[in-house]
Scaffold this active site. Structure first.
Site, mmCIF file in Angstrom:
data_model
loop_
_atom_site.group_PDB
_atom_site.id
_atom_site.type_symbol
_atom_site.label_atom_id
_atom_site.label_comp_id
_atom_site.label_asym_id
_atom_site.label_seq_id
_atom_site.Cartn_x
_atom_site.Cartn_y
_atom_site.Cartn_z
ATOM 1 N N SER A 261 0.828 -1.202 0.000
ATOM 2 C CA SER A 261 0.000 0.000 0.000
ATOM 3 C C SER A 261 0.865 1.256 0.000
ATOM 4 O O SER A 261 1.941 1.288 0.600
ATOM 5 C CB SER A 261 -0.898 0.012 1.242
ATOM 6 O OG SER A 261 -1.569 1.250 1.371
ATOM 7 N N TYR B 248 -3.857 4.930 -4.242
ATOM 8 C CA TYR B 248 -5.184 5.524 -4.244
ATOM 9 C C TYR B 248 -5.166 6.734 -5.175
ATOM 10 O O TYR B 248 -4.099 7.195 -5.603
ATOM 11 C CB TYR B 248 -5.585 5.956 -2.838
ATOM 12 C CG TYR B 248 -5.811 4.801 -1.885
ATOM 13 C CD1 TYR B 248 -7.043 4.155 -1.833
ATOM 14 C CD2 TYR B 248 -4.795 4.354 -1.038
ATOM 15 C CE1 TYR B 248 -7.262 3.089 -0.966
ATOM 16 C CE2 TYR B 248 -5.001 3.295 -0.170
ATOM 17 C CZ TYR B 248 -6.237 2.673 -0.139
ATOM 18 O OH TYR B 248 -6.441 1.621 0.712
ATOM 19 N N THR C 188 -6.625 1.305 -6.071
ATOM 20 C CA THR C 188 -7.774 1.033 -5.205
ATOM 21 C C THR C 188 -8.654 2.274 -5.168
ATOM 22 O O THR C 188 -8.227 3.326 -4.696
ATOM 23 C CB THR C 188 -7.317 0.669 -3.782
ATOM 24 O OG1 THR C 188 -6.477 -0.485 -3.838
ATOM 25 C CG2 THR C 188 -8.516 0.369 -2.891
ATOM 26 N N LYS D 239 -8.721 -2.381 -8.321
ATOM 27 C CA LYS D 239 -9.254 -3.102 -7.166
ATOM 28 C C LYS D 239 -10.506 -2.402 -6.657
ATOM 29 O O LYS D 239 -10.539 -1.182 -6.537
ATOM 30 C CB LYS D 239 -8.192 -3.154 -6.065
ATOM 31 C CG LYS D 239 -8.550 -3.991 -4.855
ATOM 32 C CD LYS D 239 -7.329 -4.111 -3.942
ATOM 33 C CE LYS D 239 -7.643 -4.942 -2.713
ATOM 34 N NZ LYS D 239 -8.517 -4.228 -1.769
ATOM 35 N N HIS E 248 -13.404 -3.815 -0.216
ATOM 36 C CA HIS E 248 -12.493 -3.208 0.762
ATOM 37 C C HIS E 248 -12.570 -3.933 2.103
ATOM 38 O O HIS E 248 -12.422 -3.333 3.170
ATOM 39 C CB HIS E 248 -12.802 -1.723 0.937
ATOM 40 C CG HIS E 248 -11.591 -0.865 1.083
ATOM 41 N ND1 HIS E 248 -11.085 -0.106 0.069
ATOM 42 C CD2 HIS E 248 -10.757 -0.650 2.139
ATOM 43 C CE1 HIS E 248 -10.011 0.545 0.483
ATOM 44 N NE2 HIS E 248 -9.785 0.229 1.736
#
Length: 420
Positions: free
Chosen positions: A115, A137, A163, A271, A295
């Site tokens: 991440s 993100y 994501t 995602k 999520h």
């Protein structure tokens, strides 16, 4: 013969449930609570697991294969079995955090998902596992995102995961744990009673010579010459995310094209897909893979379990892109069920975090072994020689189990009327 203390805990555990219990006993209460997560009433997180329990297996009594093929590829990366590490935020449950997870994944021959909210840098993690996918993100402006893509590519990331399934649902009916913005003297005094009661966890950090790092090094400012500024705190990074206007499908296409340009054509995964029409738009945007994900129940509560929405999505786009599943996987048989319903592989989150909290790198390896062995047992029992032979016929599927979200009634899969 040396005397052995019969009350000393065996570091090995035989199920993800035991890993969770070990993590609960070892971690300070707010740290463990953060791993449970789940927004609002926790309906989605519960359904993610219940849906797997609703599916049965249809085993054979004879004709089994003495060897089973469990390996596959995900976005060009060969993996020993179809389970990869899903990217999760700051992993302060252990001093080595994401580096320990990356090493465990490498030791078990699978991919590490990192991440951009991680507590360890992409450079450190790729050094621990060359098969690392970097996750972003939609946060910051386009120039900032390009710089982050370049950094990930330069570090050696093999793919990019975007994501986007986040609506900032922060409330939980049972309350959210308090997480300090930084671990300063004030925070240490405030959390001392809870931390002091977890001596082994505290000792591990003491041996590492540090304290939990709540910064986000992968979101550090990047200068024109590539040098890095001070990384933001987790909440500083979160604020940037919350104040960035949400992306459109044109933005998704831009993200795909930009990553391909920056990286020389490395693959891209989107995602957070739960609907057939979104899956089709993802194909149009040029993605190489999608993860059917909600999520982990941390987002919009009331979203159905991902295993329920997987089959229609896999039918609609599985011949064009790779389809993975994320959400609720706790057993190897869960992996087999996802593969039978059209997933190429699964991504796991809480399961490995509990392993990390329970026993560091060895705990993550333990969890991956549990999933691999459980999958092998399921493939054996259903009389298959390979995971690639699994089909819906190997399952007992209740009536009404599958949900085709975004699929207009009466229209064939793959042809929703509102597709651009």
């Amino acid at each position: 013969m040396a005397w052995k203390n019969p009350w000393k805990q065996n570091p090995w555990f035989e199920s993800v449930a035991v890993a969770q219990e070990r993590a609960r006993k070892r971690l300070p209460k707010p740290v463990y609570a953060a791993l449970l997560a789940g927004s609002e009433r926790g309906q989605t997180i519960a359904d993610n697991q219940q849906a797997f329990a609703d599916l049965g297996l249809a085993p054979h009594v004879a004709g089994h294969h003495d060897k089973r093929e469990l390996s596959t590829t995900v976005l060009g990366q060969e993996i020993g079995f179809p389970v990869i590490i899903s990217p999760t935020g700051v992993q302060a449950v252990h001093p080595d955090g994401e580096v320990a997870v990356a090493r465990a994944a490498a030791a078990r021959g699978t991919v590490m998902g990192l991440s951009n909210f991680a507590s360890k840098s992409v450079e450190e993690v790729v050094a621990a596992n060359a098969a690392t996918f970097f996750q972003m993100y939609w946060t910051g402006d386009r120039d900032v995102m390009i710089r982050r893509m370049r950094r990930a590519h330069a570090a050696g990331a093999k793919a990019l995961i975007a994501t986007l399934d986040w609506s900032f649902s922060m409330g939980r009916d049972w309350g959210s744990p308090e997480i300090p913005e930084k671990v300063d003297l004030s925070a240490m005094l405030r959390f001392a009673p809870q931390v002091m009661s977890r001596g082994r966890w505290l000792a591990a950090y003491a041996r590492s010579g540090g304290i939990p790092d709540l910064t986000a090094p992968n979101l550090a400012p990047i200068a024109d010459d590539g040098s890095l500024g001070e990384p933001p705190t987790f909440f500083g990074a979160y604020y940037e995310w919350m104040t960035t206007p949400p992306p459109s499908w044109d933005d998704v296409a831009w993200m795909v094209a930009t990553w391909k340009d920056v990286s020389g054509g490395k693959p891209f995964m989107l995602k957070g897909v739960c609907r057939v029409d979104d899956a089709l738009r993802a194909v149009d945007a040029g993605v190489d893979a999608i993860s059917v994900s909600n999520h982990g129940g941390n987002n919009l509560d009331g979203t159905p379990a991902t295993i329920r929405v997987l089959p229609p999505i896999a039918t609609a786009v599985g011949d064009q892109i790779e389809v993975l599943l994320d959400g609720g996987v706790r057993r190897g048989s869960d992996v087999a069920k996802a593969l039978a319903l059209g997933a190429r592989a699964v991504m796991v989150g809480r399961a490995y975090l509990w392993g990390l909290g329970a026993n560091g790198q060895a705990g993550v390896e333990n969890v991956l072994d549990i999933l691999r062995n459980g999958l092998d047992s399921a493939v054996l029992g259903m009389g298959k020689a390979s995971i690639h032979d699994l089909t819906p016929a190997d399952l007992v599927i209740p009536d009404g189990f599958e949900l085709a979200l975004g699929q207009p009634p009466g229209q064939p899969l793959g042809q929703p009327s509102d597709r651009p």
